[in-house]
Design an enzyme around this catalytic site. Structure first.
Site, PDB file in Angstrom:
ATOM      1  N   ALA A   1       0.870  -1.171   0.000  1.00  0.00           N
ATOM      2  CA  ALA A   1       0.000   0.000   0.000  1.00  0.00           C
ATOM      3  C   ALA A   1       0.911   1.225   0.000  1.00  0.00           C
ATOM      4  O   ALA A   1       1.838   1.303   0.816  1.00  0.00           O
ATOM      5  CB  ALA A   1      -0.908  -0.001   1.222  1.00  0.00           C
ATOM      6  N   GLU A   2       0.680   2.168  -0.903  1.00  0.00           N
ATOM      7  CA  GLU A   2       1.686   3.190  -1.187  1.00  0.00           C
ATOM      8  C   GLU A   2       1.927   4.179  -0.051  1.00  0.00           C
ATOM      9  O   GLU A   2       2.911   4.903  -0.062  1.00  0.00           O
ATOM     10  CB  GLU A   2       1.351   3.930  -2.488  1.00  0.00           C
ATOM     11  CG  GLU A   2       0.042   4.674  -2.494  1.00  0.00           C
ATOM     12  CD  GLU A   2      -1.091   3.862  -3.105  1.00  0.00           C
ATOM     13  OE1 GLU A   2      -1.031   2.612  -3.003  1.00  0.00           O
ATOM     14  OE2 GLU A   2      -2.022   4.462  -3.663  1.00  0.00           O
TER      15      GLU A   2
END
Lengths: 216, 219
Positions: free
Chosen positions: A45-46
């Site tokens: 997840a960025e």
């Protein structure tokens, strides 16, 4: 099975054991539900997670553990957390194997437009530009058309997210590979004709000599 | 040096025209206690706000913006705050959008003494407008420059009174880098402990970066 589930199931078959994968918001998120047996992936997840899990159960939400869409999630054993700079170093540095995301338009040069529609409110590009440039493989997972309008184009007309990065498009009508010669239709959905796929596509499709039926 | 103070006292350091770095990714790690103090006790105006997303309709930042005190925004994803979207429509120069990783790296460089960096992200898009483009090998890159603030707001899960901060889970995001890139850094913490009570192995932000420490209302 609706179109989105069909697409997500087919996309999941692209994943290989050990892949680090970033899934966009919306349809791409569904892909995590259909990862084949024997394939273990690590979801990134960025905003700073490797090893993201599914949605948190009601009553067990942790306000400090959310996904990039802002929803409460869990993390799996072996997960790790880090800051945005490290996270985008992971992305830009080529440590994400596959990113799967939706698009407004994709074209036969592998260009993608997925962050703004001119004349409408602009939500911003978020991490999309970094992901499509940095990930080793970019798969666009989307419905083939939107309200009857083409999305797979000879040339994108919307502002681009990146140039020449998309190698594969998977829709409810087929699987397409983007090559220097153009877009090759390699698989077609059951009960759909090549003429129907072409009619739903602005770019001229090259039909693979061994065109097969999509297996989900 | 005593760092523990009230939110009102801490935000009183903000001056008209300041650049304010605000940590958080949507609501995760958003320093709402400090933004609320900015809203209620500070009159600083003509502010430039640097924030990944500028919060949501429920956050305090949108209320500060409604007071007309924010004139410029640097962000990445602003779909969760319609006021920022409206600013962009009214005056395209008032909101600058960056690829999220570019924004993060600009801030990291700002805190690390690096003037700029070349990134392949944004080549061939509107992001490259006005920027130097240079080829390394057979690939093109854009020059992006460092970004710093006068003041930064960040949120920790636990802090000790020296300012060492532990940011749990997915709350590190932008706060952990913004704390290194401003002249005056204010941390709010859900829990504040004595010096020596926070395991050094768990420090996300070394205490030297923190100038003021405030008890978060979110405990």
């Amino acid at each position: 099975m609706d179109a989105k589930e069909f697409i997500a199931r087919r996309v999941a078959r692209e994943l290989r054991d050990g892949d680090v994968v970033n899934l966009g918001i919306g349809l791409p998120t569904l892909v995590a539900n259909y990862v084949p047996d024997g394939v273990e992936i690590t979801l990134q997840a960025e905003h700073g997670i490797l090893g993201a899990g599914g949605a948190a159960k009601p009553g067990e939400e942790d306000p400090e553990i959310i996904n990039a869409g802002g929803f409460h999630i869990t993390v799996l054993p072996g997960a790790s957390f880090f800051d945005s700079s490290t996270s985008f170093g992971i992305i830009r540095g080529g440590h994400v194997d596959v990113t799967i995301l939706g698009a407004l338009q994709v074209d036969e040069k592998g260009n993608i437009a997925n962050w703004m529609v001119p004349g409408k409110r602009v939500p911003g590009m978020g991490g999309a530009m970094d992901l499509v440039v940095g990930a080793k493989e970019v798969i666009v997972a989307m419905e083939h058309t939107v309200k009857g309008s083409h999305k797979i184009m000879a040339e994108c007309s919307y502002p681009l997210t990146a140039v020449g990065v998309v190698k594969k498009i998977i829709t409810e009508l087929g699987v397409m590979e983007i090559t220097p010669e153009g877009i090759i239709l390699t698989e077609i959905a059951p009960g759909v004709t090549v003429e129907e796929v072409q009619a739903a596509t602005d770019a001229v499709l090259i039909i693979h000599e061994n065109l097969s039926v999509m297996d989900v | 040096m005593e760092k523990l103070t009230s939110a009102a006292e801490a935000v009183s350091k903000i001056k008209d025209g300041d650049v304010l770095l605000v940590g958080g990714f949507v609501m995760a790690g958003s320093p709402e206690t400090l933004i609320k103090a900015l809203l209620e006790t500070s009159t600083a105006k003509d502010l430039t706000v640097v924030s990944n997303d500028t919060g949501t309709v429920d956050s305090n930042m949108i209320k500060v913006m409604q007071q007309g005190r924010v004139v410029k925004i640097h962000g990445s994803y602003i779909g969760s705050n319609p006021m920022t979207g409206q600013m962009l429509i009214d005056d395209a120069d008032s909101v600058t959008l960056y690829p999220q990783g570019t924004l993060a790296e600009k801030i990291r460089c700002g805190g690390a003494g690096i003037a700029g960096f070349y990134t392949p992200v944004g080549v061939g898009t509107v992001i490259e407008n006005g920027k130097e483009k240079r080829k390394f090998g057979d690939r093109e890159y854009l020059l992006e420059t460092a970004l710093r603030g006068n003041v930064a707001f960040v949120k920790a899960t636990v802090a000790d009174k020296f300012g060492n901060c532990f940011m749990r889970g997915s709350t590190k995001n932008f706060g952990a880098i913004m704390a290194r890139a401003a002249d005056y850094v204010i941390a709010e913490a859900k829990k504040i402990v004595e010096v020596g009570e926070l395991d050094p192995e768990l420090v996300t932000i070394p205490g030297i970066f923190i100038d003021a420490l405030v008890q978060s209302e979110d405990i």
